[in-house]
Motif scaffolding. Structure first.
Motif, PDB file in Angstrom:
ATOM      1  N   ARG A  50      20.396  34.944  45.727  1.00 33.14           N
ATOM      2  CA  ARG A  50      19.690  33.814  45.100  1.00 33.14           C
ATOM      3  C   ARG A  50      18.406  34.254  44.400  1.00 33.14           C
ATOM      4  N   VAL A  51      17.717  35.218  45.014  1.00 38.13           N
ATOM      5  CA  VAL A  51      16.490  35.730  44.396  1.00 38.13           C
ATOM      6  C   VAL A  51      16.816  36.408  43.070  1.00 38.13           C
ATOM      7  N   VAL A  52      17.839  37.228  43.083  1.00 38.50           N
ATOM      8  CA  VAL A  52      18.230  37.950  41.881  1.00 38.50           C
ATOM      9  C   VAL A  52      18.794  36.998  40.832  1.00 38.50           C
ATOM     10  N   GLU A  53      19.530  36.001  41.275  1.00 37.93           N
ATOM     11  CA  GLU A  53      20.110  35.025  40.356  1.00 37.93           C
ATOM     12  C   GLU A  53      19.032  34.380  39.494  1.00 37.93           C
ATOM     13  N   GLN A  54      17.909  34.047  40.102  1.00 38.63           N
ATOM     14  CA  GLN A  54      16.820  33.455  39.328  1.00 38.63           C
ATOM     15  C   GLN A  54      16.242  34.463  38.336  1.00 38.63           C
ATOM     16  N   SER A  55      16.130  35.719  38.744  1.00 34.50           N
ATOM     17  CA  SER A  55      15.607  36.757  37.845  1.00 34.50           C
ATOM     18  C   SER A  55      16.511  36.961  36.641  1.00 34.50           C
ATOM     19  N   VAL A  56      17.820  36.914  36.860  1.00 36.89           N
ATOM     20  CA  VAL A  56      18.775  37.047  35.757  1.00 36.89           C
ATOM     21  C   VAL A  56      18.714  35.820  34.857  1.00 36.89           C
ATOM     22  N   ARG A  57      18.636  34.659  35.453  1.00 35.99           N
ATOM     23  CA  ARG A  57      18.568  33.419  34.670  1.00 35.99           C
ATOM     24  C   ARG A  57      17.294  33.383  33.813  1.00 35.99           C
ATOM     25  N   ASN A  58      16.202  33.934  34.339  1.00 34.68           N
ATOM     26  CA  ASN A  58      14.938  33.957  33.597  1.00 34.68           C
ATOM     27  C   ASN A  58      14.874  35.077  32.564  1.00 34.68           C
ATOM     28  N   GLY A  59      15.863  35.972  32.561  1.00 34.73           N
ATOM     29  CA  GLY A  59      15.873  37.074  31.610  1.00 34.73           C
ATOM     30  C   GLY A  59      15.105  38.298  32.064  1.00 34.73           C
ATOM     31  N   ASP A  60      14.657  38.307  33.320  1.00 36.53           N
ATOM     32  CA  ASP A  60      13.903  39.453  33.831  1.00 36.53           C
ATOM     33  C   ASP A  60      14.823  40.625  34.181  1.00 36.53           C
TER      34      ASP A  60
END
Length: 268
Positions: A50-60
């Motif tokens: 879930r932590v990584v999912e947000q980073s991918v969604r944000n383009g990080d």
């Protein structure tokens, strides 16, 4: 499928990249404490994902891949799991300005959720970090290929003064061979990666190649010679093999299985 990204690891399959974009890969190797494998993988899937999912969604991040090491000859610094983190931001793979604690807090909050302190404590209980390396993607066949179940990681060491010739060999000889292997069903994708960090004068390897596939039978029948014979104007396969041995040494080889991943293909 397996690997736990920085929150970690791979593919090493550089999916979701745009043409001409330089991609870097952070690879974290883990040793899991006895009896903790199931608890560790469950924690990664339920929280790190879930932590990584947000980073991918944000383009990080471009992608995150969590692997289990099925087989490796490495015994001195043995590792059981690998996390591959794919990014176009080299700096973030070395010194990310946003702490893991802050990234966790943004992705996971609420009275019923595990707080950062408890989560981090469990990670420390379940596993330890063996090493961390950063690679640059140097060649690949098709970044749009769906993520594969298995990958064979070959650790390569060019002979002294042969680095440029080694890269040329991978791009001009093995690249078309791997394309034919894909057509023959022995491979799904392939990539070449150069180690950037850490630098040591006596580094075990300076490059890795990644052979992606869906069926372990590909290890028994990799179809190298058959693929080579399909290439126009080729030379003798034995001669080609001898030429390769004159420019590099294959140090060792790992087999990884993908346990979980996050990239644009998984974001809804």
């Amino acid at each position: 499928m397996l690997a736990m990204i920085l929150l970690l690891l791979m593919p090493i399959q550089s999916h979701s990249q745009t043409p001409g974009q330089q991609v870097y890969i952070g690879v974290t190797f883990y040793k899991v404490n006895p009896g903790k494998s199931e608890a560790y993988t469950n924690l990664v899937r339920s929280h790190a994902h879930r932590v990584v999912e947000q980073s991918v969604r944000n383009g990080d991040l471009l992608g995150w891949y969590f692997y289990q090491v099925l087989m490796s000859p490495e015994m001195e610094n043995k590792y059981d799991y690998v996390v591959v983190t794919v990014s176009s931001k080299f700096n973030d793979l070395v010194d990310n300005p946003v702490s893991m604690k802050d990234r966790y807090a943004k992705a996971i909050s609420g009275a019923r959720e595990m707080n950062w302190e408890s989560y981090n404590s469990k990670l420390l209980e379940f596993r330890s970090i063996v090493k961390y390396e950063v690679y640059a993607h140097r060649a690949g066949i098709d970044p749009k290929t769906p993520v594969s179940k298995y990958v064979q990681i070959d650790y390569m060491k060019p002979l002294p003064g042969k680095t440029a010739e080694y890269i040329k060999t991978e791009r001009e000889i093995f690249y078309p061979i791997h394309q034919e292997r894909i057509k023959l069903g022995a491979l799904t994708d392939w990539g070449l990666y150069e180690k950037i960090l850490p630098f040591t004068a006596n580094s075990e390897n300076d490059f890795v190649t990644a052979n992606f596939f869906e069926n372990l039978k590909s290890l028994l029948d990799p179809k190298y010679e058959e693929a080579f014979n399909y290439i126009p104007n080729n030379s003798n396969y034995i001669i080609m093999s001898e030429r390769v041995d004159q420019v590099r040494k294959m140090v060792r080889s790992d087999i990884w299985k993908l346990i979980d991943h996050v990239d644009q293909s998984t974001i809804k």
